[in-house]
Design an enzyme around this catalytic site. Structure first.
Site, PDB file in Angstrom:
ATOM      1  N   SER A  41       0.854  -1.401  -0.060  1.00  0.00           N
ATOM      2  CA  SER A  41       0.019  -0.113   0.136  1.00  0.00           C
ATOM      3  C   SER A  41       0.854   1.200  -0.061  1.00  0.00           C
ATOM      4  O   SER A  41       0.424   2.329  -0.586  1.00  0.00           O
ATOM      5  CB  SER A  41      -0.934  -0.051   1.251  1.00  0.00           C
ATOM      6  OG  SER A  41      -0.147   0.418   2.397  1.00  0.00           O
ATOM      7  N   LYS A  85       0.342   4.658   6.606  1.00  0.00           N
ATOM      8  CA  LYS A  85      -0.083   5.426   5.625  1.00  0.00           C
ATOM      9  C   LYS A  85       0.445   6.897   5.741  1.00  0.00           C
ATOM     10  O   LYS A  85       1.333   7.206   6.462  1.00  0.00           O
ATOM     11  CB  LYS A  85      -1.558   5.746   5.902  1.00  0.00           C
ATOM     12  CG  LYS A  85      -2.510   4.493   5.757  1.00  0.00           C
ATOM     13  CD  LYS A  85      -2.528   3.890   4.660  1.00  0.00           C
ATOM     14  CE  LYS A  85      -3.221   2.513   4.577  1.00  0.00           C
ATOM     15  NZ  LYS A  85      -2.901   1.516   3.491  1.00  0.00           N
TER      16      LYS A  85
END
Length: 176
Positions: A41, A85
């Site tokens: 990700s 993230k």
């Protein structure tokens, strides 16, 4: 006399071990943590299998900043995992995605760190106070604030700031 000396050495060794364990726990729970990247990700910034150092003290002293790479807790009724993230939207910001371009307060965001595959649009939202909008750098392969079950990340869900990659050794260094 010999047996008293042996007991003293054993006691000294046990005390040292206990102090080491207490110090290790303090460091792990309050200062730093090692994490393993599991997934793609954050590609190309981070890779599956990277080992990172997370500064857990940073956000006790300062607020998270735009584009910080963070570890956050993701909890559901049956799952507790940590995500890595990037902070894209700060409290009060307006965030939208059109034609694979992120807009912050109406201004296109220049992102030289993302995977360049096209990714879906996202409607304009306002980041609530005390929350952050986070995205993975590999937008097509990232579960992030665009998903309802992740949504805006509250400050108390942030574990810490990613500061260093320690493995693989050839990529050792500060994370930007």
């Amino acid at each position: 006399m010999e047996s008293k000396k042996e007991k003293s050495e054993i006691r000294e060794w046990l005390e040292s071990a206990a102090i080491a364990v207490v110090l290790a726990l303090i460091i792990k729970f309050f200062l730093f943590e090692f994490v393993l990247v599991d997934g793609a990700s954050m590609f190309p910034t981070l890779h599956d299998g990277d080992r990172l150092i997370v500064n857990k003290l940073e956000y006790r002293l300062n607020n998270p900043q735009f584009q910080d790479i963070i570890i956050l807790e993701y909890n559901t009724e049956s799952t507790h995992i940590e995500f890595v993230k990037r902070i894209i939207g700060m409290p009060g910001d307006t965030v939208a995605i059109r034609d694979s371009i992120v807009y912050i307060n109406g201004t296109p965001l220049e992102e030289d760190y993302i995977n360049t595959e096209a990714y879906p649009d996202y409607p304009e939202v306002i980041v609530p106070e005390g929350s952050y909008f986070v995205l993975g750098d590999n937008r097509n392969h990232s579960k992030d604030s665009r998903y309802e079950d992740v949504g805006f990340v509250e400050e108390d869900e942030i574990v810490g700031k990613v500061v260093y990659r320690v493995y693989p050794f050839e990529d050792f260094g500060k994370i930007k």
